[in-house]
Each structure stands twice: as structure tokens, then as C-alpha cells.
Design an enzyme around this catalytic site. Structure first.
Site, short mmCIF file in Angstrom:
data_model
loop_
_atom_site.label_atom_id
_atom_site.label_comp_id
_atom_site.label_asym_id
_atom_site.label_seq_id
_atom_site.Cartn_x
_atom_site.Cartn_y
_atom_site.Cartn_z
N SER A 147 0.80 -1.23 0.00
CA SER A 147 0.00 0.00 0.00
C SER A 147 0.83 1.27 0.00
CB SER A 147 -0.95 0.01 1.20
OG SER A 147 -2.05 -0.83 0.96
N LYS B 97 2.76 6.59 5.60
CA LYS B 97 1.90 5.53 5.06
C LYS B 97 2.40 4.15 5.46
CE LYS B 97 -1.65 4.24 2.65
NZ LYS B 97 -1.76 3.03 3.49
N SER C 244 -6.65 3.67 3.92
CA SER C 244 -5.93 2.86 2.92
C SER C 244 -6.90 2.12 2.01
CB SER C 244 -4.99 1.87 3.61
OG SER C 244 -4.00 1.41 2.72
N LYS D 8 0.18 3.77 -2.71
CA LYS D 8 -0.82 4.82 -2.66
C LYS D 8 -0.22 6.21 -2.50
CE LYS D 8 -4.11 1.42 -1.10
NZ LYS D 8 -4.53 0.60 0.03
#
Length: 373
Positions: free
Chosen positions: A55, A217, A115, A58
Site C-alpha cells: 500500500s 503511510k 488505505s 498509494k
């Protein structure tokens, strides 16, 4: 003829504490710690090794969306169309629905805080018509940012053999978000977000345990392990860490915290020179004046281990004869910074003023003097 001068670094004001650069073990497949201001790497392992970003992908999805907003191609209050593919997206979700309106602003928060894979698809389709078209933009932006060992195949970070990056490239991306989108970066400090009556917490635990941490993140897949990019600011210094492939969510937080503490404790960032400050006066031939002020076209910062400031040296080199005309900002030499007999950085030395050519007689007289110089 190239002239060489040694510059006196009188502007160093750092702690006198004696500390040597140390190796720091980190329980992860790859890691990196960087100073935001200077871009210098303070610690790292396997920083150019290809890894699965999960992720952390992202961050690039957000970068492209932020760019569209900045360029006026998108608006925060714009209503997005939720397709069936976005609604049915697997993995982490913010729980958008095809028959329920959602704004771009809500999708961004769902992508960053929750997320949400579904949010990523909806944003991609809103910006570029399809995820495939959006991914093309992601890869173009990665190339422009210098992410040479990165390739994206999707917006979410779901596993794919051709979806990869490196710790080094992720630091470049995190740095670019903070630098290019200061108005949007605070979204990464949000601890929770509620959409569709469902509240989800930010998975970055350091937002709760370290008041200096303000982003960025988390990521996880079975094959990638637990990953975390973190940024923190203390005493106006910002550091960025990336930990890839830790064994648990708790481990990625612990290792990230250790990296940040290490960087703040053992290093100082120094503001050596200010942009447009006169660093040297160079003799100029055949110009309307016989001297030229030279310096840097940027602020010059360095990150050094504490106690190493007195070992940093600088040498200035420029060619003579330097002959007018000279344009403002024209490179007229270089300044080389040396630490422990190793060159750590080279900056261009530029003209801080414009100087036109002298009259015919002035140029002729300098030509004669050059014959005997």
C-alpha cells in the site's frame, strides 16, 4: 588556467558533542533514513534492492491526484462516480457504494487514512477514466521524479510481478509529496476517518506514540511483509524513514522509531550558505567592471554526524581568464565539499550579477594586459 581556493567555513554552528557515525541494525528486508532538507542518506540497507511496495503504492496514487487538483483538472468538492469495479475492490476499503455520492475530498481521506483500495480505483477512474490510464501517469511521474527502479501496474499495491520499487525510490516519492503539496500533506497526520458511518483508524501507530511524527503511510501484503514510511520533524529538522518487510505491525513501528531517533540524536543539519550571498569576488576581463561577485543560486545545507563539522572543508575552483559578458546566474566555477578526504558534494558557483562587455578600447586594453598576465 584553473584557480583553486580553500574556503573558510565560518558559518558552522553545531553541537560540540563527540559522536561518530554508527551502524544501526534494523530488523527489516530493506530500510533507509534520509534528511528531508539535504536529501542525504543517514542510514540504509538494500536501498536499491527491488521490493514489493504494497500500500505504499498509494503515495504515488495520491501524488497524481494532488497534481490534478493543483492543475485545476479536479476539485475537492467534485462528485466522483463509483463504478462496480471500485465497489467490489478487494483488500482494505472505505466502503463506498455505487448508489451513494462521494466527493474527491472524501476519497482522498479514505485512501490516505483508511488505505481504501476502493477509493484508489474511484479516484483513478475520476482522473483518467480508468485505472489503466491512471497507471500510465503514475509511471511517467515516477520517471520524472528520478525513481529509476520503479514500475507500477496498479493504484493499490496489490501483488503483481511487474509492480515494484525500492526503498530509495520511495524516499524520493515521500520527499516530493511533502515538498510539492504542503497543503495536502497534513492529511497524512489524521488519526482516523469516518465514512458511511464506519470509523477506521490510521494504521501508522507512531502518530499516537511520537508527537513529532506527522505522516506518512503503512503497507502490508503476505509477500511484502509489514512496511512503513514515516516522517517526523524536531527543532525544524525533518527526517524521512522507510522500513520494508518487517515481521509485524508492531515491529515496523519500533524499527521506524529507532531510525528516526538515531537520525535526530547523532546528526545535525547545517545551513552553510544562503542563496545569493556573495562567496567570492572573481577578477573579470573585458567587462564594464573588473570584478564579479559569485555565490550559490540556492541555500546550501549539509547533514553531518555530530562532532564532524570541523572536518568539513570546501574548495572553490574557477577558470581564468573569465571574460565578459557574464549573465546573471551563469556558472563560473564549482565549490567542492570534502569530508574525511572524500568529496561529499559539488555545487556550481554562479554569477550574482550581470556584467556587459566593455567598450572597444576597454576590451583592447584588457587584451594587451592578458598577453603579459
Amino acid at each position: 588556467m584553473k584557480l583553486l581556493f580553500v574556503l573558510l567555513l565560518t558559518c558552522l554552528a553545531v553541537s560540540s558533542a563527540s559522536a561518530q557515525q554508527q551502524e544501526i541494525p534494523v530488523a527489516a528486508k530493506a530500510f533507509m533514513l534520509s534528511d528531508y532538507q539535504t536529501g542525504q542518506v543517514l542510514a540504509g540497507q538494500n536501498v536499491h534492492e527491488r521490493i514489493e511496495p504494497a500500500s505504499l503504492t498509494k503515495l504515488m496514487t495520491a501524488y497524481v491526484v494532488f497534481s490534478a487538483l493543483k492543475q485545476g483538472q479536479l476539485a475537492l468538492d467534485q462528485t466522483a462516480v463509483v463504478s462496480e469495479s471500485a465497489w467490489r475492490m478487494i483488500g482494505s476499503r472505505m466502503f463506498i457504494e455505487p448508489n451513494k455520492q462521494v466527493t474527491v475530498d472524501e476519497l482522498i481521506r479514505g485512501m490516505i487514512v483508511q488505505s481504501g483500495n476502493d477509493a484508489c480505483i474511484a479516484l483513478a477512474e475520476t482522473v483518467a477514466g480508468s485505472e489503466a490510464n491512471f497507471v500510465i501517469i503514475m509511471n511517467k511521474e515516477a520517471k520524472r521524479l528520478g525513481m529509476q527502479n520503479t514500475h507500477f501496474t496498479n493504484t493499490t499495491g496489490l501483488p503483481d510481478p511487474n509492480h515494484y520499487t525500492t526503498a530509495h525510490d520511495l524516499i524520493l516519492l515521500a520527499t516530493a509529496i511533502i515538498r510539492d503539496f504542503p497543503d495536502f500533506y497534513p492529511l497524512y497526520s489524521l488519526k482516523e476517518y469516518t465514512y458511511n458511518n464506519i470509523t477506521q483508524p490510521n494504521r501508522n501507530r507512531l502518530l499516537w506514540t511520537d508527537p513529532h511524527v506527522d505522516g506518512m503511510k503503512t503497507g502490508w501484503t503476505k509477500t511484502a511483509g509489514y512496511c512503513l514510511i514515516t516522517s517526523a520533524i524536531r527543532d525544524k529538522r525533518r527526517l524521512i524513514s522507510v522500513v520494508i518487510g518487517a515481521k509485524s505491525a508492531n515491529a515496523r513501528s519500533i524499527e521506524s522509531q529507532r531510525l528516526l531517533n538515531y537520525g535526530f540524536q547523532f546528526y545535525d543539519t547545517l545551513h552553510l550558505y544562503k542563496k545569493n550571498d556573495s562567496l567570492a569576488t572573481i577578477h573579470l576581463w573585458k567587462g564594464t567592471q573588473n570584478e564579479l561577485k559569485a555565490g550559490f543560486d540556492r541555500d546550501v545545507f549539509f547533514t553531518l554526524p555530530k562532532g564532524q563539522a570541523d572536518k568539513l572543508k570546501a574548495t572553490m575552483e574557477y577558470k581564468q581568464p573569465l571574460i565578459a559578458p557574464v549573465q546573471l546566474g551563469q556558472e563560473v566555477g564549482t565549490v567542492k565539499f570534502i569530508l574525511n578526504d572524500k568529496t561529499v558534494e559539488i555545487y556550481p558557483l554562479v554569477a550574482l550579477e550581470k556584467v556587459d562587455s566593455a567598450s572597444f578600447l576597454g576590451r583592447a586594453w584588457d587584451s594587451v594586459k592578458l598577453l603579459f598576465n
